[in-house]
Design a protein around this motif. Structure first.
Motif, PDB file in Angstrom:
ATOM      1  N   LEU A  46       0.826  -1.152   0.148  1.00 16.02           N
ATOM      2  CA  LEU A  46       0.010  -0.077   0.290  1.00 16.02           C
ATOM      3  C   LEU A  46       0.776   1.303  -0.001  1.00 16.02           C
ATOM      4  CD1 LEU A  46      -2.740  -1.004   2.616  1.00 16.02           C
ATOM      5  CD2 LEU A  46      -3.121  -0.525   0.129  1.00 16.02           C
ATOM      6  N   SER A  47       2.058   1.113   0.414  1.00 12.98           N
ATOM      7  CA  SER A  47       2.857   2.472   0.605  1.00 12.98           C
ATOM      8  C   SER A  47       3.290   2.723  -0.797  1.00 12.98           C
ATOM      9  CB  SER A  47       4.116   2.096   1.384  1.00 12.98           C
ATOM     10  OG  SER A  47       5.014   1.185   0.948  1.00 12.98           O
ATOM     11  N   VAL A  48       3.010   1.971  -1.564  1.00 11.35           N
ATOM     12  CA  VAL A  48       3.340   2.449  -3.145  1.00 11.35           C
ATOM     13  C   VAL A  48       2.408   3.357  -3.535  1.00 11.35           C
ATOM     14  CG1 VAL A  48       3.502   1.500  -5.324  1.00 11.35           C
ATOM     15  CG2 VAL A  48       4.593   0.215  -3.701  1.00 11.35           C
ATOM     16  N   ILE A  49       1.354   3.455  -2.955  1.00 12.60           N
ATOM     17  CA  ILE A  49       0.368   4.629  -3.302  1.00 12.60           C
ATOM     18  C   ILE A  49       0.924   5.877  -3.438  1.00 12.60           C
ATOM     19  CG2 ILE A  49      -1.773   5.665  -2.706  1.00 12.60           C
ATOM     20  CD1 ILE A  49      -2.826   3.156  -1.943  1.00 12.60           C
ATOM     21  N   THR A  50       1.571   6.321  -2.286  1.00  5.84           N
ATOM     22  CA  THR A  50       2.382   7.416  -2.128  1.00  5.84           C
ATOM     23  C   THR A  50       3.302   7.893  -3.584  1.00  5.84           C
ATOM     24  OG1 THR A  50       4.135   6.676  -1.006  1.00  5.84           O
ATOM     25  CG2 THR A  50       2.245   7.666   0.174  1.00  5.84           C
ATOM     26  N   SER A  51       3.554   6.867  -4.170  1.00  2.00           N
ATOM     27  CA  SER A  51       4.419   7.215  -5.495  1.00  2.00           C
ATOM     28  C   SER A  51       3.654   7.051  -6.748  1.00  2.00           C
ATOM     29  CB  SER A  51       5.480   6.089  -5.358  1.00  2.00           C
ATOM     30  OG  SER A  51       6.436   6.099  -4.454  1.00  2.00           O
ATOM     31  N   LEU A  52       2.475   6.317  -6.524  1.00  2.00           N
ATOM     32  CA  LEU A  52       1.517   6.153  -7.860  1.00  2.00           C
ATOM     33  C   LEU A  52       0.839   7.394  -8.101  1.00  2.00           C
ATOM     34  CD1 LEU A  52       0.063   2.472  -7.433  1.00  2.00           C
ATOM     35  CD2 LEU A  52       1.819   3.187  -8.896  1.00  2.00           C
ATOM     36  N   ALA A  53       0.690   8.244  -6.959  1.00  2.00           N
ATOM     37  CA  ALA A  53      -0.248   9.483  -7.290  1.00  2.00           C
ATOM     38  C   ALA A  53       0.807  10.437  -7.619  1.00  2.00           C
ATOM     39  CB  ALA A  53      -0.799   9.885  -5.727  1.00  2.00           C
ATOM     40  N   ARG A  54       0.786  10.615  -8.909  1.00  2.00           N
ATOM     41  CA  ARG A  54       1.848  11.464  -9.689  1.00  2.00           C
ATOM     42  C   ARG A  54       1.498  12.819  -9.547  1.00  2.00           C
ATOM     43  NH1 ARG A  54       2.866  12.175 -14.859  1.00  2.00           N
ATOM     44  NH2 ARG A  54       0.817  11.380 -15.362  1.00  2.00           N
TER      45      ARG A  54
END
Lengths: 488, 154
Positions: free
Chosen positions: A145-153
């Motif tokens: 889920l922490s990947v979300i912070t990177s996915l939100a460009r």
């Protein structure tokens, strides 16, 4: 290994790969369904040949999922969702052939790395996977889920909103601990939850069809894209993402439940972090295709480690393969290497042949795909729409799910209109059940002691990595914003 | 109301509705320390918090929100998009009655016509061939049962 067995294994591997590519390329038909459909046909085969064919189908399907992801903006498999952003962007830029070539070769590289891990590290690495406890599984989910912070460009806040919405969708269905039903509104179709594939097909494919309904005809519709395999320069650029994807896929494959989806998103995120051109991600970066494709094909091999070593299926596809083992009177686990060593050896040989066959089969199957994408837009749109609704009905056998996909399509359309990224929502849906079930199991096992997440070293390590990823992304967002304001 | 404000307001409405539904989840003798409604309530509160921040950001004068690439989806509903949704819904309604082969053929023809191909002999031919291909693929080759339709019973 007897020559006659070898001569039967290689065609079985080739056949499995071809079947898998076609199955994976069909939106709505997951690798596990493709394998399950093949299962009855392997009944009369030699056990080793049958297992090879089923495992090769898994490999082919993982690659096949990238074909509609790139050409149709429809991930054929859950794991191919991470390929959509850059693969489809490349297609829109007239680089569909290049994207497919990168996907094919990255998948092959990932598959071979995964196979090497399977052969060399099966036993010791399976011991690591055995040490995973519910707190560690929860931490794996949080890490994903922490990947979300990177996915939100563009907007971190909107990305987080989308992620929480995904987690909410994942709570629909039967409660993982008490068995109570939640948010089902007395619909029996919702008792087992909303399958992530439905959400993905709705958010990606149907929303794209709705967007395309507003677009004029494609300017290049009559142009037939040419297959472009990675140039030397491209190889240099995708080497690191392939390595990242292979490493992430190796470790994720060992973790039951981690699967190709998590590894694809994680490797995409890491490839972006390590890239010299992170700003190109999401806009048609070859690295954004190479990393997830290498990762999910690595997982197709490394997911077999817990299955072969411990008898634990780490994914739906591995569970179908377990069914194949049992159907042929084989019991996967430590004793497999003692009692039926030829099966393990045959599987290794077969998986190598499958990865090689994928290069040829992938090339041959690309041509019809290219033909397909160059059809006049009205017919192509009609066929994609028909394929989507047919595939969804095929998965669940329910008209209700067809309506559900249309609803998610509308939601995806509106989210895109409002500038909300949909990938975080998909991640929330994919990981939500894993996070909740293991969070609660951890607390049940520790009598409600929250320190269990700190006392478990693996969990603590994984949560620390997640915290570092979130902190890094926040800093990057802040820096980007500061630079943007300074420039303005 | 701009798009950023709309996102915040809609997210807040979803959070409130979801919270109310989560509060209505009954307790169980098997409940753990978190309970069936534990995480849903946390998610609802988290979404409400994020929505409020989003609304606050949208209210700040001069802040137009994060830039995003132009998309034809901007401007929300229009006839073409709604037409596509209606065709999908009509397929879902017709499928149990007309059966897979006929329904999918109708969907193919209607979607192609809706996208500008018109309703002519070529569209009908492509739809018929497409329906036959899809039926062969799913029903015959993959062995996936699809509705035959009630009209076959007569």
């Amino acid at each position: 290994m007897p020559i006659d067995l070898l001569l039967r294994i290689i065609p079985a591997a080739c056949g499995g790969v071809v079947w898998g590519i076609f199955g994976g390329a069909l939106p709505g038909i997951s690798p596990s369904i493709t394998m399950a459909l093949l299962l009855p046909f392997t009944y009369g085969m030699d056990s080793t040949v049958a297992i090879v064919m089923l495992a090769s189908t898994y490999i082919g399907a993982e690659y096949g999922g990238s074909i509609p992801a790139i050409l149709l903006r429809t991930p054929g498999t859950n794991a191919a969702a991470a390929t959509v952003a850059d693969g489809y962007a490349m297609k829109q830029q007239g680089r569909a052939g290049e994207a497919l070539g990168i996907s094919l070769y990255s998948g092959c590289v990932g598959g071979l790395v995964g196979l090497a891990a399977l052969v060399l590290l099966a036993e010791p690495l399976s011991r690591v996977a055995l040490a995973f406890t519910p707190p560690a599984y929860f931490a794996v989910g949080v890490l994903g889920l922490s990947v979300i912070t990177s996915l939100a460009r563009a907007s971190l806040l909107k990305g987080l909103i989308a992620g929480v919405l995904g987690l909410m969708i994942a709570t629909v269905g039967t409660d993982p601990v008490t068995g109570l039903t939640r948010f089902t509104f007395d619909r029996p179709e919702l008792l087992s939850g909303i399958p992530p594939l439905l959400v993905m097909v709705g958010l990606f494919a149907v929303s794209e069809l709705l967007v395309q309904a507003n677009e004029p005809g494609w300017a290049d519709a009559g142009e037939r894209p040419r297959i472009v395999f990675p140039s030397r320069q491209t190889w240099k650029r995708i080497a690191l993402p392939q390595l990242i994807g292979s490493v992430v896929g190796t470790f994720e494959g060992l973790v039951p439940g981690g699967g190709g989806s998590v590894s694809a998103f994680l490797s995409y995120n890491e490839a972006k972090r390590w890239s010299r051109h992170p700003e190109e991600f999401g806009l048609g970066s070859p690295e954004g295709v190479a990393a997830p494709e290498a990762a999910n094909n690595t997982v197709a091999c490394t997911a077999l480690i817990p299955l072969l070593g411990l008898g634990i299926p780490g994914s739906n596809s591995a569970a179908v393969l377990l069914g194949g083992f049992l159907m042929h009177g084989l019991v996967p686990g430590p004793m497999l290497f003692v009692k039926d060593p030829q099966v393990a050896t045959g599987l290794y040989v077969g998986l190598f042949a499958a990865n090689m066959a994928m290069l040829v089969a992938g090339y041959l199957i690309m041509a019809p795909c290219m033909w397909l994408v160059s059809r006049p837009k009205p017919y192509l749109m009609a066929f994609i729409y028909a394929l989507v609704v047919s595939g969804i009905f095929a998965v669940e056998g329910s008209v209700f799910h067809v309506f559900l996909v249309l609803a998610f399509g509308l939601a995806g359309y509106l989210l895109r209109a409002a500038g909300v990224p949909v990938l975080p929502m998909v991640l929330g849906v994919v990981l939500g059940f894993m996070v909740e079930s293991n969070y609660r199991r951890s607390l049940v096992l520790s009598d409600g002691d929250y320190m269990t997440f700190v006392n478990d070293r693996l969990a603590l390590g994984l949560l620390t990595v997640a915290a570092v990823i979130v902190a890094g992304s926040l800093i990057r967002h802040a820096l980007t914003k500061t630079r943007g304001e300074a420039t303005a | 109301m701009n798009a950023d404000m709309a996102v915040g307001v809609v997210a807040l409405a979803i959070a409130a509705t979801y919270y109310a539904l989560a509060r209505g989840i009954p307790g169980s003798l098997l409940d753990d320390v978190v309970g069936s409604r534990g995480l849903p309530i946390i998610y609802a509160v988290a979404l409400a918090g994020l929505a409020l921040v989003q609304i606050a950001r949208a209210l700040v004068p001069g802040r137009s929100g994060a830039p995003r690439p132009p998309t034809s989806a901007s401007g929300a509903f229009n006839r073409n998009m709604l037409g596509m949704l209606a065709l999908g819904a009509a397929y879902g309604v017709l499928l149990p009655w007309l059966g897979y082969a006929v329904s999918i053929g109708v969907l193919l023809a209607a979607t192609a016509a809706h996208h500008g191909a018109g309703l002519n002999r070529r569209v009908v031919l492509v739809a018929a061939c497409g329906a036959a291909f899809l039926w062969a693929l799913f029903v015959w080759l993959l062995g996936i049962p699809q509705p035959a339709g009630v009209w076959l019973a007569f």
